[in-house]
Scaffold this motif. Sequence first.
Motif, PDB file in Angstrom:
ATOM      1  N   ALA A  33      20.068   3.329 -13.089  1.00  0.00           N
ATOM      2  CA  ALA A  33      19.928   2.487 -11.907  1.00  0.00           C
ATOM      3  C   ALA A  33      18.581   2.730 -11.232  1.00  0.00           C
ATOM      4  CB  ALA A  33      21.063   2.756 -10.939  1.00  0.00           C
ATOM      5  N   VAL A  34      18.203   4.006 -11.123  1.00  0.00           N
ATOM      6  CA  VAL A  34      16.905   4.339 -10.528  1.00  0.00           C
ATOM      7  C   VAL A  34      15.770   3.783 -11.368  1.00  0.00           C
ATOM      8  CG1 VAL A  34      15.348   6.240  -9.932  1.00  0.00           C
ATOM      9  CG2 VAL A  34      17.769   6.379  -9.345  1.00  0.00           C
ATOM     10  N   ARG A  35      15.869   3.955 -12.688  1.00  0.00           N
ATOM     11  CA  ARG A  35      14.850   3.425 -13.600  1.00  0.00           C
ATOM     12  C   ARG A  35      14.690   1.922 -13.417  1.00  0.00           C
ATOM     13  NH1 ARG A  35      16.617   2.344 -19.557  1.00  0.00           N
ATOM     14  NH2 ARG A  35      17.739   0.831 -18.281  1.00  0.00           N
ATOM     15  N   ASP A  36      15.817   1.199 -13.402  1.00  0.00           N
ATOM     16  CA  ASP A  36      15.764  -0.260 -13.269  1.00  0.00           C
ATOM     17  C   ASP A  36      15.122  -0.675 -11.950  1.00  0.00           C
ATOM     18  OD1 ASP A  36      17.075  -0.237 -15.658  1.00  0.00           O
ATOM     19  OD2 ASP A  36      19.031  -0.859 -14.860  1.00  0.00           O
ATOM     20  N   ARG A  37      15.461   0.039 -10.867  1.00  0.00           N
ATOM     21  CA  ARG A  37      14.923  -0.336  -9.560  1.00  0.00           C
ATOM     22  C   ARG A  37      13.437  -0.052  -9.477  1.00  0.00           C
ATOM     23  NH1 ARG A  37      15.795  -4.103  -7.983  1.00  0.00           N
ATOM     24  NH2 ARG A  37      14.081  -4.530  -6.627  1.00  0.00           N
ATOM     25  N   LEU A  38      12.994   1.045 -10.118  1.00  0.00           N
ATOM     26  CA  LEU A  38      11.567   1.373 -10.130  1.00  0.00           C
ATOM     27  C   LEU A  38      10.766   0.304 -10.867  1.00  0.00           C
ATOM     28  CD1 LEU A  38      11.607   5.234 -10.819  1.00  0.00           C
ATOM     29  CD2 LEU A  38      11.158   4.073  -8.640  1.00  0.00           C
ATOM     30  N   ASN A  83       0.814  -1.226   0.000  1.00  0.00           N
ATOM     31  CA  ASN A  83       0.000   0.000   0.000  1.00  0.00           C
ATOM     32  C   ASN A  83       0.847   1.275   0.000  1.00  0.00           C
ATOM     33  OD1 ASN A  83      -2.518  -1.379   0.113  1.00  0.00           O
ATOM     34  ND2 ASN A  83      -2.182  -1.765   2.288  1.00  0.00           N
ATOM     35  N   GLU A  84       2.094   1.156  -0.380  1.00  0.00           N
ATOM     36  CA  GLU A  84       2.995   2.311  -0.391  1.00  0.00           C
ATOM     37  C   GLU A  84       2.764   3.163  -1.634  1.00  0.00           C
ATOM     38  OE1 GLU A  84       7.805   3.250  -0.038  1.00  0.00           O
ATOM     39  OE2 GLU A  84       7.106   1.272  -0.668  1.00  0.00           O
ATOM     40  N   PRO A  85       2.573   4.474  -1.463  1.00  0.00           N
ATOM     41  CA  PRO A  85       2.419   5.356  -2.626  1.00  0.00           C
ATOM     42  C   PRO A  85       3.680   5.336  -3.494  1.00  0.00           C
ATOM     43  CG  PRO A  85       1.761   6.481  -0.613  1.00  0.00           C
ATOM     44  CD  PRO A  85       2.414   5.208  -0.198  1.00  0.00           C
ATOM     45  N   PHE A  86       3.489   5.500  -4.802  1.00  0.00           N
ATOM     46  CA  PHE A  86       4.622   5.451  -5.723  1.00  0.00           C
ATOM     47  C   PHE A  86       5.638   6.544  -5.431  1.00  0.00           C
ATOM     48  CE2 PHE A  86       6.582   7.140  -9.604  1.00  0.00           C
ATOM     49  CZ  PHE A  86       7.390   6.066  -9.914  1.00  0.00           C
ATOM     50  N   ASP A  87       5.179   7.763  -5.132  1.00  0.00           N
ATOM     51  CA  ASP A  87       6.109   8.878  -4.895  1.00  0.00           C
ATOM     52  C   ASP A  87       6.983   8.632  -3.666  1.00  0.00           C
ATOM     53  OD1 ASP A  87       5.504  10.401  -7.091  1.00  0.00           O
ATOM     54  OD2 ASP A  87       3.882  11.493  -6.125  1.00  0.00           O
ATOM     55  N   GLN A  88       6.456   7.967  -2.679  1.00  0.00           N
ATOM     56  CA  GLN A  88       7.267   7.634  -1.501  1.00  0.00           C
ATOM     57  C   GLN A  88       8.355   6.620  -1.867  1.00  0.00           C
ATOM     58  OE1 GLN A  88       4.984   6.663   2.027  1.00  0.00           O
ATOM     59  NE2 GLN A  88       6.616   5.327   2.791  1.00  0.00           N
ATOM     60  N   PHE A  89       7.978   5.636  -2.685  1.00  0.00           N
ATOM     61  CA  PHE A  89       8.931   4.642  -3.177  1.00  0.00           C
ATOM     62  C   PHE A  89      10.026   5.304  -4.013  1.00  0.00           C
ATOM     63  CE2 PHE A  89       9.712   1.357  -6.622  1.00  0.00           C
ATOM     64  CZ  PHE A  89      10.612   0.607  -5.881  1.00  0.00           C
ATOM     65  N   LEU A  90       9.621   6.225  -4.886  1.00  0.00           N
ATOM     66  CA  LEU A  90      10.571   6.949  -5.738  1.00  0.00           C
ATOM     67  C   LEU A  90      11.556   7.772  -4.909  1.00  0.00           C
ATOM     68  CD1 LEU A  90      11.547   7.999  -8.514  1.00  0.00           C
ATOM     69  CD2 LEU A  90       9.708   9.716  -8.398  1.00  0.00           C
TER      70      LEU A  90
END
Length: 200
Positions: free
Chosen positions: A57-62, A32-39
């Motif tokens: 690296a960020v793209r791959d992890r997202l 239930n984690e919002p995407f912006d918090q994950f980003l």
Amino acid sequence: MVYLKKFRDYCEPKKNVLHSRFLFYNRKQEENEPFDQFLTDIKKLVKSCKFQAEDEAVRDRLVLGTNDLNTQKKIVIEGDADLDTVITKLRLAELGRQQAAEVQGKVKVDKVDRKFNSKPMPNNMVLKCKWCGEQHERKLEVCPARGKLCTKCNRYNHFATVCRSRYVKVIADNNLKNQEDSDSEFYCGGVQKVIHEKTN
């Protein structure tokens, strides 16, 4: 200035790049984690990983860490999307899910309301009674017509003001009249037949 830098390097704990990357690679979006918090968390973790290409690296992890498997599948099938495209797609997918949940929630509420309104009315609700013509609770024991004789049809448990026997009487009168008409025609025919036989 050089002494200050050396003192700072000495006092600050040495960063373990391997451990930082371990944390980065194992970071996944919670249910239930919002995407912006994950980003935000991914961008914070990547700073201590010392990647040459941080955006990739960020793209791959997202993409690999998202909990939106449908959007993840679409991004992988489409090919090498850049970081901005991935962020946009994951944000739009999350927004779409939220809007769909609101619409479905409204539909469910409407269904519940219709179901509730279709339930039988409670006995304590005041309505106009079809047996006495007055307003009272939907209980037979409180109806003033209970046990009373109707002066119109001589039946019990209703008043003459709401008696429906007149409709029955009209139908009965019409049936009786039709029967009398058919009997008279038969009788006249019989008389004519007798007269005809006598003349012959």
